[in-house]
Design a protein around this motif. Structure first.
Motif, short mmCIF file in Angstrom:
data_model
loop_
_atom_site.label_atom_id
_atom_site.label_comp_id
_atom_site.label_asym_id
_atom_site.label_seq_id
_atom_site.Cartn_x
_atom_site.Cartn_y
_atom_site.Cartn_z
N ALA A 103 0.85 -1.20 0.00
CA ALA A 103 0.00 0.00 0.00
C ALA A 103 0.88 1.24 0.00
O ALA A 103 1.84 1.34 0.76
CB ALA A 103 -0.91 0.00 1.22
N THR A 104 0.56 2.20 -0.85
CA THR A 104 1.33 3.44 -0.93
C THR A 104 0.69 4.57 -0.14
O THR A 104 1.23 5.68 -0.10
CB THR A 104 1.49 3.86 -2.40
OG1 THR A 104 0.19 4.01 -2.98
CG2 THR A 104 2.28 2.81 -3.17
N GLY A 105 -0.46 4.29 0.44
CA GLY A 105 -1.16 5.30 1.23
C GLY A 105 -2.39 4.69 1.86
O GLY A 105 -2.59 3.47 1.82
N GLY A 134 -4.74 2.81 7.79
CA GLY A 134 -5.40 4.01 8.28
C GLY A 134 -6.38 4.58 7.29
O GLY A 134 -6.60 5.80 7.23
N GLY A 135 -6.99 3.72 6.49
CA GLY A 135 -7.91 4.16 5.45
C GLY A 135 -9.36 3.88 5.77
O GLY A 135 -9.75 3.72 6.94
N ILE A 184 -0.47 -8.72 5.37
CA ILE A 184 0.88 -8.35 5.82
C ILE A 184 1.62 -7.62 4.70
O ILE A 184 2.35 -6.64 4.94
CB ILE A 184 1.65 -9.61 6.26
CG1 ILE A 184 1.02 -10.18 7.53
CG2 ILE A 184 3.13 -9.31 6.49
CD1 ILE A 184 1.59 -11.51 7.99
N GLY A 185 1.43 -8.08 3.45
CA GLY A 185 2.11 -7.47 2.32
C GLY A 185 1.73 -6.03 2.07
O GLY A 185 2.47 -5.30 1.39
N LEU A 186 0.60 -5.58 2.61
CA LEU A 186 0.25 -4.16 2.48
C LEU A 186 1.26 -3.26 3.17
O LEU A 186 1.50 -2.13 2.72
CB LEU A 186 -1.13 -3.90 3.10
CG LEU A 186 -2.35 -4.46 2.38
CD1 LEU A 186 -3.59 -4.28 3.25
CD2 LEU A 186 -2.55 -3.77 1.03
N ALA A 187 1.84 -3.76 4.27
CA ALA A 187 2.74 -2.93 5.09
C ALA A 187 4.19 -3.35 5.01
O ALA A 187 5.07 -2.61 5.47
CB ALA A 187 2.28 -2.97 6.55
N GLY A 236 -6.59 0.68 -6.00
CA GLY A 236 -6.63 1.67 -7.06
C GLY A 236 -5.82 1.30 -8.28
O GLY A 236 -5.56 2.17 -9.14
N ALA A 237 -5.42 0.04 -8.37
CA ALA A 237 -4.62 -0.38 -9.54
C ALA A 237 -5.54 -0.66 -10.71
O ALA A 237 -6.69 -1.05 -10.54
CB ALA A 237 -3.84 -1.64 -9.20
#
Length: 454
Positions: A16-18, A281-282, A422-425, A453-454
């Protein structure tokens, strides 16, 4: 050359980039779809299942019932889109299955795959068929306990050949009917033993009285789901929560009604998407979240709120929706998951990213699921740098800085989604065999990418 290039089965989990901001439409509940298929197949008249889940487990159930003579017709409204025609896609918004009961018969062979609902719910149905029904499945299915159903059916009058294993493969020699009556079982390894007997009980000559005589009975919400769905098709059920004896369920002999049922979204399959909001945090919105449900996944509202998020059930023009918002902080948790054990992998993944330790209790029975989930979670999180230890009935998780690596899934769909969380972070997490998610959540990689959003 990257490891994923050498091993094409490895899927690079997106980082995740955001903060995630997404609305995710979750496909239908596997647990509801497969119970509904069994009840419709045993009914006295045709019924409809609308927005059913099309996944490996539900297609195995449908194919097995058709092999025993049940008619199942699939229709899709021309005004709707979604899904694909490859047999793996989620039901389109307008998809419906018409189930046409008929005389159950053999000989037939049932492939259970590694689906607990198929391997446990269908032997009682097979006992009502006229002729032999052979059950076989994936290698892991041979290791999963089935003795509770086998022993109970023999007590109730069925003839079953399993070479004394208490597991697959086996043959049920249906005699066209089953006497039924009282039976004592130990269902402490799987609540599905109880549900399996209750679902077919209205067709037994004497109905059934199921008495659980073992240790703690796990996954009680799934038994409540079975009871509610039986009552919805006209069955008379006496259960502990409505004045009956503790751990005793009685179902009377009766005809079952054909119904027109719309399948709820699978709330347990909403877990990785809600976890994404917590981890980043989304905010994630899940449409059609029911106001009242027996699905274990509804417990996520409370559990993930305790771990640092917040949620709100909102009313939309199309019904209710759950809006879950992460705070940017993940707190550890001490929680008994005995009633909602299937949520353990996703909770463990979030706990590994928290700011304080977690203890997950009451889930010793997960050692007998699609894989030994406690051992698998311990090994895979620790190989990414984590600090997880098995306890007698669960896991203790002490958060540590994690690093990339291969997250193995053991052909377990919930391991795959846990690794994705886990891969998100954590950069460079590679998920082995992400395709195993097709067991209950078709097109997961595409849904995950769209959420990001990809």
């Amino acid at each position: 050359m990257t490891e994923s290039a050498v091993h094409p089965a490895l899927w690079p989990a997106p980082l995740a980039t955001g903060a995630v901001e997404a609305t995710v439409t979750v496909p239908g509940s596997k647990s509801v779809t497969n119970r509904a298929l069994v009840l419709a197949a045993l009914a006295a008249e045709p019924g409809w299942l609308r927005r059913p889940l099309r996944s490996r487990d539900t297609l195995l159930m449908s194919a097995a019932l058709q092999a025993m003579g049940v008619g199942i017709e699939e229709t899709v409204s021309s005004s709707t889109t979604g899904g694909t025609d490859d047999g793996k896609a989620v039901a389109a918004a307008g998809e419906a299955w018409r189930v046409i009961p008929s005389g159950l018969h053999g000989p037939a062979t049932v492939d259970v795959g590694n689906a607990g609902t198929v391997m446990r719910f269908l032997p009682p149905v097979a006992a009502l068929a006229d002729g032999p029904i052979r059950f076989d499945g994936d290698p892991r299915s041979y290791e999963r306990p089935l003795h509770g159903v086998i022993d109970a059916l023999r007590t109730l009058g069925a003839r079953i050949d399993d070479d004394g294993r208490g597991s697959l493969p086996m043959t049920v020699h249906g005699g066209g009917a089953l006497e039924g009556g009282p039976v004592r079982i130990d269902a402490s390894s799987s609540s599905q033993f109880v549900s399996a007997l209750l679902l077919s009980a209205p067709r037994f000559n004497q109905g059934v009285e199921v008495r659980h005589v073992g240790g703690r009975l796990p996954s009680m919400p799934h038994i409540r789901m079975t009871v509610d769905m039986l009552r919805a098709v006209g069955a008379q059920v006496d259960e502990p929560e409505t004045g009956g004896e503790p751990d005793v369920w009685r179902v009377s002999h009766s005809a079952l009604l054909g119904r027109d049922l719309t399948i709820e979204p699978d709330l347990s399959n909403a877990q990785p998407f809600l976890a994404a909001a917590l981890v980043t945090g989304g905010r994630v919105t899940i449409p059609d979240w029911p106001e009242r449900t027996t699905q274990p996944g509804d417990a996520l509202r409370e559990i993930f709120t305790e771990m640092g998020g917040s949620c709100e059930l909102t009313t939309t023009p199309n019904g209710t929706a759950l809006v879950f918002t992460g705070s940017g902080r993940i707190r550890g948790i001490d929680v008994d998951l005995g009633e909602v054990g299937e949520l353990t992998p996703g909770i463990a993944a979030v706990a590994a990213l928290a700011d304080s330790p977690s203890t997950l209790r009451g889930v010793a029975h997960l050692r007998l699921h699609e894989t030994d989930r406690l051992a698998a979670l311990t090994k895979e999180i620790n190989e990414l740098g984590g600090d997880v230890t098995e306890t007698e009935d669960g896991l203790h998780i002490r958060p540590r800085p994690l690093h990339g690596g291969v997250f193995r899934t053991y052909d377990d769909h919930r391991m795959a989604t846990a690794g994705s969380v886990i891969g998100l972070a954590v950069p460079d997490v590679q998920i082995e065999n992400v395709a195993t998610t097709a067991k209950t959540l078709p097109d997961f990689p595409q849904m995950w990418a769209e959420m990001l959003g990809a």
